[in-house]
Design a protein around this motif. Structure first.
Motif, PDB file in Angstrom:
ATOM      1  N   MET A   1       0.848  -1.181   0.000  1.00 46.32           N
ATOM      2  CA  MET A   1       0.000   0.000   0.000  1.00 46.32           C
ATOM      3  C   MET A   1       0.887   1.236   0.000  1.00 46.32           C
ATOM      4  SD  MET A   1      -3.282   1.541   1.362  1.00 46.32           S
ATOM      5  CE  MET A   1      -3.961   0.166   0.598  1.00 46.32           C
ATOM      6  N   LYS A   2       0.551   2.158  -0.840  1.00 40.33           N
ATOM      7  CA  LYS A   2       1.323   3.393  -0.912  1.00 40.33           C
ATOM      8  C   LYS A   2       0.913   4.308   0.241  1.00 40.33           C
ATOM      9  CE  LYS A   2       2.910   4.392  -4.951  1.00 40.33           C
ATOM     10  NZ  LYS A   2       3.274   5.349  -5.838  1.00 40.33           N
ATOM     11  N   THR A   3       1.893   4.892   0.891  1.00 45.32           N
ATOM     12  CA  THR A   3       1.592   5.747   2.040  1.00 45.32           C
ATOM     13  C   THR A   3       0.948   7.066   1.639  1.00 45.32           C
ATOM     14  OG1 THR A   3       3.867   6.571   2.003  1.00 45.32           O
ATOM     15  CG2 THR A   3       3.377   4.769   3.521  1.00 45.32           C
ATOM     16  N   ASP A   4       1.125   7.488   0.374  1.00 47.57           N
ATOM     17  CA  ASP A   4       0.498   8.749  -0.017  1.00 47.57           C
ATOM     18  C   ASP A   4      -1.026   8.651   0.039  1.00 47.57           C
ATOM     19  OD1 ASP A   4       0.524   7.019  -2.197  1.00 47.57           O
ATOM     20  OD2 ASP A   4       0.767   8.612  -3.672  1.00 47.57           O
ATOM     21  N   GLU A   5      -1.573   7.472  -0.236  1.00 46.34           N
ATOM     22  CA  GLU A   5      -3.019   7.271  -0.126  1.00 46.34           C
ATOM     23  C   GLU A   5      -3.458   7.379   1.332  1.00 46.34           C
ATOM     24  OE1 GLU A   5      -6.376   3.803  -0.943  1.00 46.34           O
ATOM     25  OE2 GLU A   5      -4.353   3.539  -1.734  1.00 46.34           O
ATOM     26  N   LEU A   6      -2.641   6.850   2.236  1.00 45.97           N
ATOM     27  CA  LEU A   6      -2.954   6.914   3.658  1.00 45.97           C
ATOM     28  C   LEU A   6      -2.775   8.329   4.210  1.00 45.97           C
ATOM     29  CD1 LEU A   6      -1.282   3.582   4.801  1.00 45.97           C
ATOM     30  CD2 LEU A   6      -3.683   3.981   4.239  1.00 45.97           C
ATOM     31  N   CYS A   7      -1.784   9.030   3.701  1.00 45.02           N
ATOM     32  CA  CYS A   7      -1.531  10.397   4.162  1.00 45.02           C
ATOM     33  C   CYS A   7      -2.645  11.359   3.753  1.00 45.02           C
ATOM     34  CB  CYS A   7      -0.190  10.898   3.643  1.00 45.02           C
ATOM     35  SG  CYS A   7       1.190  10.138   4.496  1.00 45.02           S
ATOM     36  N   ALA A   8      -3.386  11.017   2.724  1.00 45.99           N
ATOM     37  CA  ALA A   8      -4.494  11.865   2.306  1.00 45.99           C
ATOM     38  C   ALA A   8      -5.499  12.055   3.440  1.00 45.99           C
ATOM     39  CB  ALA A   8      -5.178  11.278   1.079  1.00 45.99           C
ATOM     40  N   ALA A   9      -5.615  11.059   4.327  1.00 47.96           N
ATOM     41  CA  ALA A   9      -6.517  11.153   5.473  1.00 47.96           C
ATOM     42  C   ALA A   9      -6.073  12.213   6.464  1.00 47.96           C
ATOM     43  CB  ALA A   9      -6.606   9.801   6.175  1.00 47.96           C
ATOM     44  N   VAL A  10      -4.807  12.543   6.445  1.00 48.02           N
ATOM     45  CA  VAL A  10      -4.255  13.556   7.353  1.00 48.02           C
ATOM     46  C   VAL A  10      -4.128  14.899   6.643  1.00 48.02           C
ATOM     47  CG1 VAL A  10      -2.240  14.153   8.747  1.00 48.02           C
ATOM     48  CG2 VAL A  10      -3.025  11.789   8.653  1.00 48.02           C
ATOM     49  N   GLN A  11      -3.796  14.863   5.375  1.00 50.49           N
ATOM     50  CA  GLN A  11      -3.538  16.087   4.624  1.00 50.49           C
ATOM     51  C   GLN A  11      -4.810  16.806   4.188  1.00 50.49           C
ATOM     52  OE1 GLN A  11      -0.987  14.130   1.794  1.00 50.49           O
ATOM     53  NE2 GLN A  11       0.866  14.792   2.876  1.00 50.49           N
ATOM     54  N   ALA A  12      -5.959  16.210   4.395  1.00 53.20           N
ATOM     55  CA  ALA A  12      -7.231  16.841   4.033  1.00 53.20           C
ATOM     56  C   ALA A  12      -7.773  17.689   5.174  1.00 53.20           C
ATOM     57  CB  ALA A  12      -8.244  15.769   3.640  1.00 53.20           C
ATOM     58  N   ALA A  13      -6.895  18.336   5.897  1.00 50.70           N
ATOM     59  CA  ALA A  13      -7.274  19.092   7.085  1.00 50.70           C
ATOM     60  C   ALA A  13      -8.270  20.214   6.795  1.00 50.70           C
ATOM     61  CB  ALA A  13      -6.028  19.671   7.759  1.00 50.70           C
ATOM     62  N   LYS A  14      -8.113  20.890   5.695  1.00 50.08           N
ATOM     63  CA  LYS A  14      -9.002  22.018   5.366  1.00 50.08           C
ATOM     64  C   LYS A  14     -10.456  21.566   5.246  1.00 50.08           C
ATOM     65  CE  LYS A  14      -5.816  25.254   4.614  1.00 50.08           C
ATOM     66  NZ  LYS A  14      -5.263  25.700   5.855  1.00 50.08           N
ATOM     67  N   GLU A  15     -10.650  20.332   4.817  1.00 54.34           N
ATOM     68  CA  GLU A  15     -12.003  19.798   4.662  1.00 54.34           C
ATOM     69  C   GLU A  15     -12.601  19.320   5.979  1.00 54.34           C
ATOM     70  OE1 GLU A  15     -14.221  16.037   2.475  1.00 54.34           O
ATOM     71  OE2 GLU A  15     -12.216  16.592   1.848  1.00 54.34           O
ATOM     72  N   TRP A  16     -11.785  18.707   6.840  1.00 53.04           N
ATOM     73  CA  TRP A  16     -12.317  18.031   8.020  1.00 53.04           C
ATOM     74  C   TRP A  16     -12.236  18.829   9.310  1.00 53.04           C
ATOM     75  CZ3 TRP A  16     -15.229  13.985   7.054  1.00 53.04           C
ATOM     76  CH2 TRP A  16     -15.053  13.313   5.867  1.00 53.04           C
ATOM     77  N   LEU A  17     -11.186  19.597   9.521  1.00 56.26           N
ATOM     78  CA  LEU A  17     -11.045  20.296  10.805  1.00 56.26           C
ATOM     79  C   LEU A  17     -12.173  21.280  11.107  1.00 56.26           C
ATOM     80  CD1 LEU A  17      -7.207  20.869  11.225  1.00 56.26           C
ATOM     81  CD2 LEU A  17      -8.693  19.238  12.402  1.00 56.26           C
ATOM     82  N   PRO A  18     -12.717  21.991  10.122  1.00 55.17           N
ATOM     83  CA  PRO A  18     -13.847  22.876  10.452  1.00 55.17           C
ATOM     84  C   PRO A  18     -15.071  22.109  10.980  1.00 55.17           C
ATOM     85  CG  PRO A  18     -12.916  23.481   8.335  1.00 55.17           C
ATOM     86  CD  PRO A  18     -12.261  22.191   8.749  1.00 55.17           C
ATOM     87  N   ARG A  19     -15.104  20.820  10.760  1.00 47.84           N
ATOM     88  CA  ARG A  19     -16.229  20.010  11.212  1.00 47.84           C
ATOM     89  C   ARG A  19     -16.013  19.423  12.606  1.00 47.84           C
ATOM     90  NH1 ARG A  19     -18.047  16.142   6.564  1.00 47.84           N
ATOM     91  NH2 ARG A  19     -19.892  16.090   7.900  1.00 47.84           N
ATOM     92  N   PHE A  20     -14.893  19.755  13.213  1.00 47.31           N
ATOM     93  CA  PHE A  20     -14.616  19.303  14.582  1.00 47.31           C
ATOM     94  C   PHE A  20     -15.308  20.262  15.544  1.00 47.31           C
ATOM     95  CE2 PHE A  20     -11.852  18.999  18.404  1.00 47.31           C
ATOM     96  CZ  PHE A  20     -12.114  17.673  18.702  1.00 47.31           C
ATOM     97  N   ARG A  21     -16.624  20.131  15.585  1.00 46.76           N
ATOM     98  CA  ARG A  21     -17.479  20.942  16.454  1.00 46.76           C
ATOM     99  C   ARG A  21     -18.517  20.030  17.088  1.00 46.76           C
ATOM    100  NH1 ARG A  21     -19.416  25.345  12.278  1.00 46.76           N
ATOM    101  NH2 ARG A  21     -21.060  23.808  12.401  1.00 46.76           N
ATOM    102  N   LYS A  22     -19.038  20.462  18.203  1.00 45.71           N
ATOM    103  CA  LYS A  22     -19.966  19.638  18.988  1.00 45.71           C
ATOM    104  C   LYS A  22     -21.083  19.035  18.146  1.00 45.71           C
ATOM    105  CE  LYS A  22     -23.127  19.815  22.863  1.00 45.71           C
ATOM    106  NZ  LYS A  22     -22.711  19.176  24.050  1.00 45.71           N
ATOM    107  N   ASN A  23     -21.755  19.837  17.357  1.00 49.74           N
ATOM    108  CA  ASN A  23     -22.935  19.362  16.635  1.00 49.74           C
ATOM    109  C   ASN A  23     -22.610  18.653  15.324  1.00 49.74           C
ATOM    110  OD1 ASN A  23     -24.585  20.400  18.646  1.00 49.74           O
ATOM    111  ND2 ASN A  23     -24.687  22.392  17.664  1.00 49.74           N
ATOM    112  N   GLU A  24     -21.375  18.711  14.879  1.00 55.27           N
ATOM    113  CA  GLU A  24     -21.045  18.149  13.574  1.00 55.27           C
ATOM    114  C   GLU A  24     -20.050  16.993  13.627  1.00 55.27           C
ATOM    115  OE1 GLU A  24     -19.928  20.120   9.391  1.00 55.27           O
ATOM    116  OE2 GLU A  24     -20.517  21.543  10.946  1.00 55.27           O
ATOM    117  N   TYR A  25     -19.386  16.840  14.745  1.00 53.99           N
ATOM    118  CA  TYR A  25     -18.283  15.880  14.832  1.00 53.99           C
ATOM    119  C   TYR A  25     -18.728  14.435  14.590  1.00 53.99           C
ATOM    120  CZ  TYR A  25     -14.122  13.528  16.704  1.00 53.99           C
ATOM    121  OH  TYR A  25     -13.016  12.736  16.877  1.00 53.99           O
ATOM    122  N   ALA A  26     -19.852  14.021  15.150  1.00 53.03           N
ATOM    123  CA  ALA A  26     -20.296  12.628  14.985  1.00 53.03           C
ATOM    124  C   ALA A  26     -20.535  12.309  13.510  1.00 53.03           C
ATOM    125  CB  ALA A  26     -21.554  12.369  15.805  1.00 53.03           C
ATOM    126  N   LYS A  27     -21.205  13.175  12.807  1.00 49.83           N
ATOM    127  CA  LYS A  27     -21.471  12.950  11.382  1.00 49.83           C
ATOM    128  C   LYS A  27     -20.163  12.992  10.586  1.00 49.83           C
ATOM    129  CE  LYS A  27     -24.033  14.636   7.426  1.00 49.83           C
ATOM    130  NZ  LYS A  27     -24.667  15.763   6.804  1.00 49.83           N
TER     131      LYS A  27
END
Length: 156
Positions: A1-27
Motif C-alpha cells: 500500500m502506498k503511504t500517499d493514499e494513507l496520508c491523504a486522510a491527514v492532509q485533508a485538514a481544510k475539509e475536516w477540521l472545520p467540522r470538529f465541532r460539537k454538533n457536527e463531529y459525529a457525522k
C-alpha cells in the motif's frame, strides 16, 4: 500500500477540521471513517500481523507527511504541521482505535510514538471518539450552558 493514499486522510485538514465541532463531529467522523477507514484496514491487513511491518507502515506515513512539509514554503510549514497533527488527534487516531481490526489501534499507538520520537517537544496523546465527543462544552459566547447554574435548588 502506498503511504500517499494513507496520508491523504491527514492532509485533508481544510475539509475536516472545520467540522470538529460539537454538533457536527459525529457525522463528520462517520463520513471520515467511510472515506479513509477501508484503506487503513487494508494497509494493516497487508502487514500480516508482523509488528515490524506495522511499525514500517507507521514510519512510512510519518516520512511522507514530513516530506510534504518540506515541499511547502518555509513560512507555511509549521501551520500545515499543526493542522495535520490536529487531524491525527481528532480524526485518524480515534478512527483507528475504534476499528474492529485490533492492529489498527496498535498503528495509532505507533504513529503517536513515532511522532514523539521524531518531535519530542510536539508530542500528542490519543483517545477515542467518545471521549472527544463528550469533551465539547455546551456554551454560547463562552457562557456555560451545562445546566449546573439553572437549578435554583443548587443556589441555596
Amino acid at each position: 500500500m502506498k503511504t500517499d493514499e494513507l496520508c491523504a486522510a491527514v492532509q485533508a485538514a481544510k475539509e475536516w477540521l472545520p467540522r470538529f465541532r460539537k454538533n457536527e463531529y459525529a457525522k463528520a467522523m462517520r463520513e471520515y471513517r467511510a472515506c479513509f477507514g477501508p484503506a487503513y484496514v487494508r494497509a494493516v491487513k497487508e502487514t500480516e500481523g508482523d509488528l515490524a511491518k506495522l511499525e514500517d507502515l507507521a514510519n512510512g506515513i510519518l516520512d511522507e507527511l514530513e516530506a510534504g512539509w518540506k515541499r511547502r514554503r518555509f513560512w507555511d510549514r509549521s501551520a500545515v504541521r499543526v493542522e495535520e497533527k490536529q487531524m491525527i488527534v481528532d480524526f485518524l487516531s480515534p478512527m483507528l482505535l475504534e476499528e474492529p481490526e485490533p492492529l489498527c489501534g496498535r498503528l495509532a499507538g505507533m504513529l503517536r510514538q513515532g511522532w514523539a520520537d521524531r518531535w519530542p517537544k510536539d508530542a500528542y496523546q490519543i483517545t477515542t471518539f467518545e471521549v472527544l465527543q463528550n469533551g465539547f462544552r455546551n456554551s454560547i459566547l463562552g457562557i456555560d450552558l451545562s445546566g449546573k447554574h439553572l437549578d435554583p435548588a443548587k443556589d441555596r
